[in-house]
Motif scaffolding. Structure first.
Motif, PDB file in Angstrom:
ATOM      1  N   TYR A 200     -22.523  86.562   9.282  1.00  0.00           N
ATOM      2  CA  TYR A 200     -23.769  85.910   8.873  1.00  0.00           C
ATOM      3  C   TYR A 200     -24.651  86.875   8.082  1.00  0.00           C
ATOM      4  CZ  TYR A 200     -28.285  83.670   8.952  1.00  0.00           C
ATOM      5  OH  TYR A 200     -29.485  83.133   8.572  1.00  0.00           O
ATOM      6  N   ASN A 201     -24.752  88.105   8.549  1.00  0.00           N
ATOM      7  CA  ASN A 201     -25.591  89.084   7.861  1.00  0.00           C
ATOM      8  C   ASN A 201     -25.092  89.371   6.450  1.00  0.00           C
ATOM      9  OD1 ASN A 201     -27.443  89.339   9.922  1.00  0.00           O
ATOM     10  ND2 ASN A 201     -26.315  90.988  10.914  1.00  0.00           N
TER      11      ASN A 201
ATOM     12  N   ASP B  69     -28.029  85.937   2.484  1.00  0.00           N
ATOM     13  CA  ASP B  69     -28.854  85.932   1.284  1.00  0.00           C
ATOM     14  C   ASP B  69     -28.179  85.256   0.094  1.00  0.00           C
ATOM     15  OD1 ASP B  69     -30.929  87.272   2.594  1.00  0.00           O
ATOM     16  OD2 ASP B  69     -30.003  89.215   2.185  1.00  0.00           O
ATOM     17  N   LEU B  70     -26.943  84.819   0.255  1.00  0.00           N
ATOM     18  CA  LEU B  70     -26.237  84.160  -0.840  1.00  0.00           C
ATOM     19  C   LEU B  70     -26.729  82.723  -0.998  1.00  0.00           C
ATOM     20  CD1 LEU B  70     -22.552  85.296  -0.237  1.00  0.00           C
ATOM     21  CD2 LEU B  70     -24.178  86.198  -1.888  1.00  0.00           C
TER      22      LEU B  70
ATOM     23  N   ASP C  95     -22.517  84.356  -7.539  1.00  0.00           N
ATOM     24  CA  ASP C  95     -21.176  84.641  -8.056  1.00  0.00           C
ATOM     25  C   ASP C  95     -20.357  85.438  -7.041  1.00  0.00           C
ATOM     26  OD1 ASP C  95     -21.683  83.399 -10.467  1.00  0.00           O
ATOM     27  OD2 ASP C  95     -22.381  85.259 -11.414  1.00  0.00           O
ATOM     28  N   SER C  96     -21.015  86.173  -6.192  1.00  0.00           N
ATOM     29  CA  SER C  96     -20.338  87.078  -5.267  1.00  0.00           C
ATOM     30  C   SER C  96     -20.239  86.442  -3.878  1.00  0.00           C
ATOM     31  CB  SER C  96     -21.137  88.381  -5.181  1.00  0.00           C
ATOM     32  OG  SER C  96     -20.693  89.148  -4.105  1.00  0.00           O
TER      33      SER C  96
ATOM     34  N   PHE D 146     -21.168  77.505   5.564  1.00  0.00           N
ATOM     35  CA  PHE D 146     -20.737  78.649   6.356  1.00  0.00           C
ATOM     36  C   PHE D 146     -21.921  79.366   6.990  1.00  0.00           C
ATOM     37  CE2 PHE D 146     -16.778  78.478   3.829  1.00  0.00           C
ATOM     38  CZ  PHE D 146     -15.897  78.409   4.888  1.00  0.00           C
ATOM     39  N   LYS D 147     -23.017  79.446   6.248  1.00  0.00           N
ATOM     40  CA  LYS D 147     -24.208  80.097   6.809  1.00  0.00           C
ATOM     41  C   LYS D 147     -24.655  79.381   8.073  1.00  0.00           C
ATOM     42  CE  LYS D 147     -26.751  80.523   2.959  1.00  0.00           C
ATOM     43  NZ  LYS D 147     -27.933  80.866   2.137  1.00  0.00           N
TER      44      LYS D 147
END
Length: 58
Positions: free
Chosen positions: A42-43, A47-48, A53-54, A2-3
C-alpha cells in the motif's frame, strides 16, 4: 482498486488467530503475516493515480 484492497488488508487485526478463505472456508495465514506485506505494498502505491505511468512494485 488495488489501493482499496491493500488499504483494507493492512488494517485488519494483525493479532487475529486465523482467517477463513472465501468459498472453501479453509483456515489461512495463521499469524497475520500478510498484514505487514499489505502495508508495504500500500505504501508503494498510495500516491499513484490511474494516470500514473509508473506501476512497478519490485
Amino acid at each position: 482498486m488495488f489501493k482499496d484492497l491493500f488499504c483494507y488488508l493492512k488494517g485488519v487485526e494483525k493479532d487475529q488467530k486465523y482467517w477463513l478463505a472465501l468459498g472453501n472456508k479453509q483456515f489461512v495465514n495463521k499469524g497475520g503475516a500478510f498484514v505487514a506485506k499489505a502495508e508495504k505494498a500500500y505504501n508503494k502505491i498510495k500516491d499513484l493515480t490511474e494516470e500514473s505511468d509508473s506501476f512497478y512494485l519490485g
